[in-house]
Each structure stands twice: as structure tokens, then as C-alpha cells.
Design a protein around this motif. Structure first.
Motif, PDB file in Angstrom:
ATOM      1  N   ARG A  44       1.212  -1.301   0.355  1.00 10.70           N
ATOM      2  CA  ARG A  44       0.001   0.115   0.167  1.00 10.70           C
ATOM      3  C   ARG A  44       0.927   1.336   0.112  1.00 10.70           C
ATOM      4  O   ARG A  44       1.880   1.606   0.287  1.00 10.70           O
ATOM      5  CB  ARG A  44      -0.788   0.017   1.031  1.00 10.70           C
ATOM      6  CG  ARG A  44      -2.157  -1.237   1.751  1.00 10.70           C
ATOM      7  CD  ARG A  44      -2.759  -1.597   0.103  1.00 10.70           C
ATOM      8  NE  ARG A  44      -3.654  -0.517   0.129  1.00 10.70           N
ATOM      9  CZ  ARG A  44      -4.965  -0.485   0.785  1.00 10.70           C
ATOM     10  NH1 ARG A  44      -5.203  -1.752   2.047  1.00 10.70           N
ATOM     11  NH2 ARG A  44      -5.620   0.124   0.971  1.00 10.70           N
ATOM     12  N   GLY A  45       0.396   2.049  -0.972  1.00  8.24           N
ATOM     13  CA  GLY A  45       1.435   3.634  -0.923  1.00  8.24           C
ATOM     14  C   GLY A  45       1.397   4.330   1.052  1.00  8.24           C
ATOM     15  O   GLY A  45       0.188   4.409   1.758  1.00  8.24           O
ATOM     16  N   ALA A  46       1.877   4.176   1.283  1.00  5.86           N
ATOM     17  CA  ALA A  46       2.838   4.797   2.840  1.00  5.86           C
ATOM     18  C   ALA A  46       2.300   6.184   3.089  1.00  5.86           C
ATOM     19  O   ALA A  46       1.035   6.140   4.810  1.00  5.86           O
ATOM     20  CB  ALA A  46       3.913   4.861   3.037  1.00  5.86           C
ATOM     21  N   ILE A  47       2.589   6.670   2.105  1.00  8.99           N
ATOM     22  CA  ILE A  47       1.496   8.391   2.501  1.00  8.99           C
ATOM     23  C   ILE A  47       0.968   7.915   2.417  1.00  8.99           C
ATOM     24  O   ILE A  47      -0.414   8.824   3.404  1.00  8.99           O
ATOM     25  CB  ILE A  47       1.970   9.705   2.067  1.00  8.99           C
ATOM     26  CG1 ILE A  47       3.657   9.486   2.554  1.00  8.99           C
ATOM     27  CG2 ILE A  47       1.563  10.353   2.007  1.00  8.99           C
ATOM     28  CD1 ILE A  47       4.719  10.470   1.266  1.00  8.99           C
ATOM     29  N   ALA A  48      -0.482   8.066   1.205  1.00 11.56           N
ATOM     30  CA  ALA A  48      -2.095   7.760   1.064  1.00 11.56           C
ATOM     31  C   ALA A  48      -2.576   7.302   2.033  1.00 11.56           C
ATOM     32  O   ALA A  48      -3.716   7.404   2.055  1.00 11.56           O
ATOM     33  CB  ALA A  48      -2.327   6.961  -0.133  1.00 11.56           C
ATOM     34  N   MET A  49      -2.217   6.275   2.540  1.00 14.31           N
ATOM     35  CA  MET A  49      -3.155   4.989   3.439  1.00 14.31           C
ATOM     36  C   MET A  49      -2.735   5.679   4.500  1.00 14.31           C
ATOM     37  O   MET A  49      -4.133   5.575   5.673  1.00 14.31           O
ATOM     38  CB  MET A  49      -2.688   4.133   3.428  1.00 14.31           C
ATOM     39  CG  MET A  49      -3.248   2.787   4.526  1.00 14.31           C
ATOM     40  SD  MET A  49      -3.370   1.031   4.034  1.00 14.31           S
ATOM     41  CE  MET A  49      -4.247   0.613   4.781  1.00 14.31           C
ATOM     42  N   LEU A  50      -1.643   6.134   5.088  1.00 20.91           N
ATOM     43  CA  LEU A  50      -1.750   6.103   6.724  1.00 20.91           C
ATOM     44  C   LEU A  50      -0.675   7.691   7.004  1.00 20.91           C
ATOM     45  O   LEU A  50      -1.295   7.911   8.315  1.00 20.91           O
ATOM     46  CB  LEU A  50      -0.027   5.370   6.852  1.00 20.91           C
ATOM     47  CG  LEU A  50       0.109   3.680   7.128  1.00 20.91           C
ATOM     48  CD1 LEU A  50       0.938   3.336   7.669  1.00 20.91           C
ATOM     49  CD2 LEU A  50      -1.189   3.098   7.792  1.00 20.91           C
ATOM     50  N   VAL A  51      -1.077   9.155   6.256  1.00 18.69           N
ATOM     51  CA  VAL A  51      -0.231  10.201   7.092  1.00 18.69           C
ATOM     52  C   VAL A  51      -1.312  10.414   7.036  1.00 18.69           C
ATOM     53  O   VAL A  51      -2.531  10.389   5.836  1.00 18.69           O
ATOM     54  CB  VAL A  51       0.543  10.980   6.070  1.00 18.69           C
ATOM     55  CG1 VAL A  51       0.571  12.545   6.441  1.00 18.69           C
ATOM     56  CG2 VAL A  51       1.859   9.743   6.245  1.00 18.69           C
ATOM     57  N   HIS A  52      -1.860  11.560   8.076  1.00 19.96           N
ATOM     58  CA  HIS A  52      -3.230  12.667   8.273  1.00 19.96           C
ATOM     59  C   HIS A  52      -3.019  13.815   6.933  1.00 19.96           C
ATOM     60  O   HIS A  52      -1.770  13.983   6.459  1.00 19.96           O
ATOM     61  CB  HIS A  52      -2.460  13.316   9.154  1.00 19.96           C
ATOM     62  CG  HIS A  52      -3.977  14.163  10.273  1.00 19.96           C
ATOM     63  ND1 HIS A  52      -3.957  15.074   9.107  1.00 19.96           N
ATOM     64  CD2 HIS A  52      -4.953  13.488  11.171  1.00 19.96           C
ATOM     65  CE1 HIS A  52      -5.552  15.824   9.802  1.00 19.96           C
ATOM     66  NE2 HIS A  52      -5.885  15.435  11.297  1.00 19.96           N
ATOM     67  N   ALA A  53      -4.133  13.738   6.693  1.00 24.48           N
ATOM     68  CA  ALA A  53      -4.084  14.458   5.626  1.00 24.48           C
ATOM     69  C   ALA A  53      -3.577  15.745   5.752  1.00 24.48           C
ATOM     70  O   ALA A  53      -2.956  16.366   3.888  1.00 24.48           O
ATOM     71  CB  ALA A  53      -5.332  14.459   4.836  1.00 24.48           C
ATOM     72  N   ASP A  54      -3.793  16.451   6.736  1.00 21.88           N
ATOM     73  CA  ASP A  54      -2.582  18.094   6.657  1.00 21.88           C
ATOM     74  C   ASP A  54      -1.095  17.666   7.335  1.00 21.88           C
ATOM     75  O   ASP A  54      -0.686  19.120   6.990  1.00 21.88           O
ATOM     76  CB  ASP A  54      -3.269  18.667   8.277  1.00 21.88           C
ATOM     77  CG  ASP A  54      -4.798  18.556   7.940  1.00 21.88           C
ATOM     78  OD1 ASP A  54      -5.495  19.086   6.291  1.00 21.88           O
ATOM     79  OD2 ASP A  54      -5.470  18.937   9.060  1.00 21.88           O
ATOM     80  N   ASP A  55      -0.698  16.202   7.059  1.00 22.95           N
ATOM     81  CA  ASP A  55       0.668  16.589   7.013  1.00 22.95           C
ATOM     82  C   ASP A  55       1.198  15.613   6.321  1.00 22.95           C
ATOM     83  O   ASP A  55       2.465  15.085   5.575  1.00 22.95           O
ATOM     84  CB  ASP A  55       0.892  15.502   8.534  1.00 22.95           C
ATOM     85  CG  ASP A  55       0.247  16.338   9.633  1.00 22.95           C
ATOM     86  OD1 ASP A  55       0.097  17.601   9.344  1.00 22.95           O
ATOM     87  OD2 ASP A  55       0.455  15.359  10.741  1.00 22.95           O
ATOM     88  N   ALA A  56       0.086  15.480   5.154  1.00 19.71           N
ATOM     89  CA  ALA A  56       1.004  15.265   3.585  1.00 19.71           C
ATOM     90  C   ALA A  56       2.094  15.111   3.203  1.00 19.71           C
ATOM     91  O   ALA A  56       2.961  14.812   2.607  1.00 19.71           O
ATOM     92  CB  ALA A  56      -0.308  14.843   3.322  1.00 19.71           C
ATOM     93  N   ALA A  57       1.925  16.703   2.685  1.00 15.08           N
ATOM     94  CA  ALA A  57       3.015  17.419   1.710  1.00 15.08           C
ATOM     95  C   ALA A  57       3.559  17.481   2.978  1.00 15.08           C
ATOM     96  O   ALA A  57       5.196  17.055   1.903  1.00 15.08           O
ATOM     97  CB  ALA A  57       2.102  19.300   1.332  1.00 15.08           C
ATOM     98  N   ARG A  58       4.224  17.307   4.270  1.00 17.92           N
ATOM     99  CA  ARG A  58       5.005  17.880   4.585  1.00 17.92           C
ATOM    100  C   ARG A  58       6.094  16.088   4.905  1.00 17.92           C
ATOM    101  O   ARG A  58       7.557  16.152   5.297  1.00 17.92           O
ATOM    102  CB  ARG A  58       4.797  17.943   6.022  1.00 17.92           C
ATOM    103  CG  ARG A  58       5.599  19.260   6.484  1.00 17.92           C
ATOM    104  CD  ARG A  58       5.086  19.964   8.238  1.00 17.92           C
ATOM    105  NE  ARG A  58       4.331  19.508   8.996  1.00 17.92           N
ATOM    106  CZ  ARG A  58       4.111  18.070   9.799  1.00 17.92           C
ATOM    107  NH1 ARG A  58       5.672  17.619  10.026  1.00 17.92           N
ATOM    108  NH2 ARG A  58       3.016  18.170  10.075  1.00 17.92           N
ATOM    109  N   ALA A  59       5.039  15.355   4.611  1.00 16.80           N
ATOM    110  CA  ALA A  59       5.447  13.893   5.096  1.00 16.80           C
ATOM    111  C   ALA A  59       6.293  13.273   3.546  1.00 16.80           C
ATOM    112  O   ALA A  59       7.679  13.193   2.888  1.00 16.80           O
ATOM    113  CB  ALA A  59       4.561  12.933   5.181  1.00 16.80           C
ATOM    114  N   ALA A  60       5.786  14.430   2.176  1.00 15.82           N
ATOM    115  CA  ALA A  60       5.946  14.001   1.032  1.00 15.82           C
ATOM    116  C   ALA A  60       7.689  14.365   1.022  1.00 15.82           C
ATOM    117  O   ALA A  60       8.569  14.672   0.004  1.00 15.82           O
ATOM    118  CB  ALA A  60       5.400  14.699  -0.079  1.00 15.82           C
TER     119      ALA A  60
END
Length: 206
Positions: A44-60
Motif C-alpha cells: 500500500r502507499g505509505a503516505i496515501a494510506m497512513l499519513v494524516h491529510a494535513d501532514d501529507a505534504a510535509r511527509a512527502a
């Protein structure tokens, strides 16, 4: 073998993802941290499945920093990942990229659940905010008390002079007396207690 034992025994969440962001390995700690079994996450996609939407850009952005560096990269600040039940967990960690035996590029990340520390920090900040608010209200009360005291000091002689002017006015100054009579007089001092008879006075009375 030693790395497998380390990965399976730590409470930190260890993940490996390919260049496309798909999880290729998840340590057993994911069940305690996120409520998922490892096999539910692999592929599964790590960011798409697990990271909170508000923090996704920071995680990427952190992933891009890891790919651009030859050294381990510590993530700048904690971010939220989602438990299986939908509740957020704050994690902090670091990542490093490397090439596997087949030449494929991968990212290895280690994350620690810091939700308790984040919650304690938020509670501490809230307590500090309430203390500062109480101090401001206390200062305002002291200021208001001082202003009232000063105003009373100014008002007392004005009321006194108005009372004396009312006494000095002749009866024919009716309109002026009416205006002055509307000014409340100063509070009168409490009456003195009646004087007690002098010793022996009753015996000398006729």
C-alpha cells in the motif's frame, strides 16, 4: 538475522518503501502503534494510506529530502499517522535511502510514537495560557481598584464643596439649590457611641 531480531523486538515502527512510495516491509510494531497487521500494509502507499491529510505534504517533502541526501535525515518535526480506527498518532523519526541487492532504490524509516509527549506539551501550554490570563485579569483588577480610589479622592472634595455651597445659598436661589440638592452628600461618619456617665456623678446628683 540480527537486523530481523532487532526489527521484530523494537517498539518503534520500522518501514521500508520503494521509490514509488509503496510499503515493502513493515515491522511487527505496526500492530501496537497503528492497529494493522504488517500484511495489511505491505504493497500500500505509505503516505496515501497512513499519513494524516494535513501532514501529507510535509511527509512527502521529508521523503524527497531523504532521497536527496546520502546521510540519514531526521524529520524536522513530528507528524500524524492514522490508526486503523481513524484516530491520529504523532510520530517522530528519521529516514535513509539505500539500494538493495537488485539495484532498486528504497527508503528505510524509523518512527517512534510521541503522542503522549505531544499531549503533555499541549496541556502544559494550555496551563501556561490560563495562568497568564489569570495574571492579566489580576493586573486589570488592581488597575481598576487604583482608578476607583483616585476617582474617589477627586470626587470627595467636590461633593464637600457642593454641600457647603448649598448651605450658603439664600432661600430665593431656588433653581440653583435644586441642582445642588441632586448631588449626593458625602457619606457621613458613623455616629459616636453615647458617652458613659462619669464615675460618682449619680452620687452627687441632687
Amino acid at each position: 538475522e540480527r537486523y530481523r531480531v532487532l526489527s521484530e523486538s523494537t517498539r518503534d515502527l520500522i518501514t521500508e518503501q520503494d521509490i514509488e512510495g509503496r510499503l515493502t516491509y513493515v515491522s511487527p510494531a505496526c500492530e501496537a502503534v497503528l492497529g494493522y497487521r504488517a500484511d495489511e500494509l505491505v504493497g500500500r502507499g505509505a503516505i496515501a494510506m497512513l499519513v494524516h491529510a494535513d501532514d501529507a505534504a510535509r511527509a512527502a517533502a521529508s521523503v524527497r529530502r531523504v532521497l536527496a541526501s546520502d546521510e540519514p535525515v531526521f524529520f524536522a518535526e513530528p507528524y500524524r499517522i492514522l490508526h486503523k480506527d481513524g484516530s491520529p498518532r504523532w510520530v517522530a523519526g528519521a529516514g535513509v535511502h539505500y539500494r538493495k541487492a537488485d539495484g532498486s532504490l528504497c527508503i528505510l524509516s524509523i518512527n517512534r510514537d510521541v503522542s503522549d509527549q505531544i499531549r503533555e506539551e499541549e496541556e502544559r501550554r494550555e496551563l501556561e495560557r490560563r495562568v497568564q490570563q489569570a495574571q492579566r485579569l489580576e493586573s486589570l483588577g488592581v488597575l481598576a481598584g487604583g482608578v476607583a480610589h483616585d476617582f474617589n479622592n477627586l470626587l470627595t472634595p467636590i461633593l464637600g464643596e457642593a454641600g457647603l455651597a448649598l448651605l450658603d445659598l439664600p432661600p430665593e436661589a431656588g433653581p440653583v439649590r435644586g441642582h445642588l440638592a441632586q448631588i449626593p452628600p458625602r457619606a457621613a461618619p458613623p455616629p459616636s457611641p453615647p458617652a458613659s456617665p462619669l464615675p460618682g456623678r449619680a452620687a452627687r446628683a441632687p
